[in-house]
Scaffold this motif. Structure first.
Motif: not given
Length: 335
Positions: A24-29
């Motif tokens: 549900f979350d694929f975050t590129y920091k």
């Protein structure tokens, strides 16, 4: 609901363990950017629906994100092997067991698995992040416990949305042919195939148009298309305004087709009612999304032998740049 997070210095990946171990979350920091689409339907625990849908509960529970689809894809009215699989099979709804395998500065690894309910299958999925690499490494093991052959449609369903998705986005993938499914009354592309990639006939203009370019929400269209005859198993979806992208790589001999679900504001009936703007790029063993029995009949189903085990690797990456030439299974993005 129980969740798990895998993190390194450049990625954060959130998993909903009690519902398919879906991402549900694929975050590129570096950009603080989550690629995953979030639908208008809230993320909820499984519940008793107001009425039973023949297609099952996938849509009622579909909050967006990235699901694994197994053992059937799409919706079909006919049973297979004595039972109905509903829309997109079982795995996306089932709870997964999970255990931390490694948690160090250099590597984090989570082991997950589930035993399917209506199918004689066990799926194990190991997910890892390595220090300094913007790539999620996935190793899967699928086991047929049956004493007979069992046919499956198997794929991954990552839906990409705003704020990343806009009309500057373009798809890069090494394919030769495109087929368009007769999917919805608001379809933009003329159904049929095989079109020569990337040009497809626009039903509204009667002209050939590049299907790899994401269109704006006011297009009011919705389509499902299939990319076929892959020379390699990878794609990148690049936002050219932001100079950042999301991509995947996989074994093209197993996942032979790349589906693209294009929702440019035109899905005007249940469950979206015109509220959604997203696309999904989905490596799959089979096509179209019309149930596993149909895939058996058209020769694209994956037929597992009694006791057979299939193991495979995939990778999902985030990258910077305005375009790419290739993504490899070791997470390398060539530009």
């Amino acid at each position: 609901m129980q969740i798990a997070y895998l993190e390194n210095d450049v990625l954060r990946v959130g998993l909903l363990l009690e519902k398919g171990a879906s991402i549900f979350d694929f975050t590129y920091k570096p950009y603080d950017l989550d690629f995953m689409w979030q639908s208008p339907i809230p993320m909820r625990r499984p519940f008793v629906a107001t009425s039973a849908l023949p297609e099952g509960t996938f849509h009622d529970y579909y909050y967006g994100g990235w699901q694994e689809v197994l053992p059937s894809a799409g919706w079909a009215n006919e049973p297979y092997m004595g039972t109905y699989q509903g829309l997109h099979g079982e795995v996306a709804i089932l709870p997964f067991e999970a255990a931390i395998a490694e948690d160090t500065q250099e590597l984090v690894t989570l082991n997950t698995h589930t035993r399917l309910y209506r199918s004689p299958l066990v799926l194990q999925r190991t997910m890892s992040l390595k220090r300094g690499i913007a790539a999620l490494f996935i190793h899967e093991r699928l086991y047929n416990e049956s004493t007979g052959e069992f046919a499956v449609m198997w794929g991954h369903h990552p839906a990409i949305g705003e704020p990343f998705l806009d009309d500057s986005c373009i798809v890069h993938t090494p394919v030769a042919k495109v087929e368009v499914m007769a999917y919805h009354q608001n379809g933009l592309w003329e159904p049929g195939g095989d079109y020569e990639f990337p040009k497809v006939k626009n039903r509204r203009t009667e002209q050939l148009q590049d299907i790899t370019r994401i269109l704006p929400k006011d297009t009011r269209s919705v389509d499902v298309v299939f990319f076929k005859e892959l020379t390699e198993g990878w794609y990148g979806l690049t936002n050219q305004r932001l100079g950042v992208g999301f991509g995947m790589a996989w074994d093209k001999d197993l996942f032979k087709y790349l589906w693209m679900w294009q929702v440019y504001g035109g899905h005007t009936d249940y469950p979206w009612y015109g509220r959604t703007y997203n696309c999904a790029l989905e490596p799959f063993t089979s096509f179209p999304p019309a149930g596993v029995k149909n895939a058996v009949e058209n020769g694209t189903a994956l037929i597992m032998k009694p006791g057979e085990v299939i193991e495979t690797d995939l990778v999902a990456v985030a990258y910077q740049g305005e375009g790419i030439n290739r993504i490899t299974l070791d997470g390398l993005v060539e530009q």
